[in-house]
Design an enzyme around this catalytic site. Structure first.
Site, PDB file in Angstrom:
ATOM      1  CG  HIS A  61      -1.706   1.266   1.366  1.00 44.46           C
ATOM      2  ND1 HIS A  61      -2.701   1.614   0.479  1.00 44.46           N
ATOM      3  CD2 HIS A  61      -1.646   2.268   2.281  1.00 44.46           C
ATOM      4  CE1 HIS A  61      -3.229   2.772   0.848  1.00 44.46           C
ATOM      5  NE2 HIS A  61      -2.611   3.191   1.935  1.00 44.46           N
ATOM      6  CB  CYS A 175      -3.249   2.996  -2.807  1.00 46.97           C
ATOM      7  SG  CYS A 175      -2.243   1.487  -2.904  1.00 46.97           S
TER       8      CYS A 175
END
Length: 302
Positions: A61, A175
């Site tokens: 992430h 993301c």
């Protein structure tokens, strides 16, 4: 990836196990003369729960951090799913409702502070550039536009083969793509980035040329294609959440039958359905090197 005129309200049916952006705040207006450090942040997905487990698979992430030299305050900005990854990747099949029901919005989250332990323990926290307060404020205006018009999370990249120059049928929207857009916007505003290797996760499906099927109304509406509607519902049925171990293995065999044995995948992209004629190697996780603005691109597989 299509941009939309506005962000629709979310349906109460969509519920998150973990609250989206629980400590989020408005992006502050910085003084023009401020000097703001910009940090690259990366950690394994669900690091807070599973530690480095997904880091071993390079499922990461990404976020970006800021530190004001005038106030000493730190900030974190990221972009992720409103209702967790599973809801963005696969729909719910609701009783009495023909069309699959999607909870697939994604959005930016901005909050004060940088959790150093979270990003450093199994990931990355590194300075990539410095910007002025004026540049930060211009970036903030762009973030609002980007967030209001790019509203749907898309997990999959779909391309024709693992070759570097293969045709990309569909690009993901998650993301890392937000962070790359942010870096590029800062570069457009005049930021000069350090030269360093930066890598990002992509989950790639491999397919022949996709076949357009239609939208929710044309497939599932009163005048829709009942055979196609049933096939799409049947495809998505094994991906339901909260299964027992036995149900999981039964459904896993169904997924293998659809995707690998019968070369079938139904993709929902920009509110439309596409059929993907799947081909080997079917799926691959890539930890791809993408340079900070001003470098070259060299992907490698995991």
């Amino acid at each position: 990836h299509r941009r939309f005129d506005y962000r629709p309200k979310t349906d109460p049916y969509c519920q998150a196990r973990y609250t989206f952006c629980p400590t989020g705040s408005a992006i502050p207006v910085m003084k023009e003369e401020d000097v703001i450090e910009v940090y690259r942040l990366q950690a394994p997905v669900w690091e807070f729960k599973y530690g480095d487990l997904l880091g071993h698979l390079k499922i990461m992430h990404d976020a970006v951090g800021f530190k004001s030299s005038l106030t000493g305050k730190n900030y974190t900005m990221e972009w992720y799913e409103l209702f967790q990854l599973g809801n963005c990747t696969f729909p719910h099949l609701r009783p009495g409702v023909d069309a699959p029901f999607w909870c697939n919005q994604g959005a930016a989250c901005f909050y004060e502070g940088i959790d150093d332990a979270h990003w450093k323990a199994n990931g990355t926290l590194v300075l990539v550039t410095t910007i002025s307060g004026t540049m930060f404020n211009a970036m903030a205006q762009w973030v609002k536009y980007d967030n209001d018009t790019g509203i749907y999370y898309e997990t999959w990249t779909v391309q024709a083969s693992p070759d570097k120059k293969a045709t990309v049928w569909f690009d993901s929207y998650e993301c890392s793509k937000f962070i790359l857009r942010t870096y590029q916007k800062l570069a457009d505003l005049g930021a000069v980035f350090k030269k360093m290797q930066t890598n990002y996760t992509s989950i790639i499906l491999f397919s022949g040329e996709p076949i357009y099927l239609g939208n929710e109304t044309s497939i599932f509406g009163p005048q829709g294609n009942k055979t196609l509607a049933a096939a799409i519902r049947d495809f998505y049925s094994p991906f339901k959440p909260h299964q027992s171990v036995r149900e999981f293995f039964v459904d896993l065999f169904k997924i293998i039958d659809h995707v690998i044995l019968n070369h079938q995948f139904y993709l929902f992209y920009n509110l439309e359905y596409w059929f993907l004629p799947m081909k080997s190697p079917y799926l691959k996780i890539i930890y791809e090197e993408v340079p900070l603005p001003g470098g070259s691109k060299a992907p490698f597989g995991v």
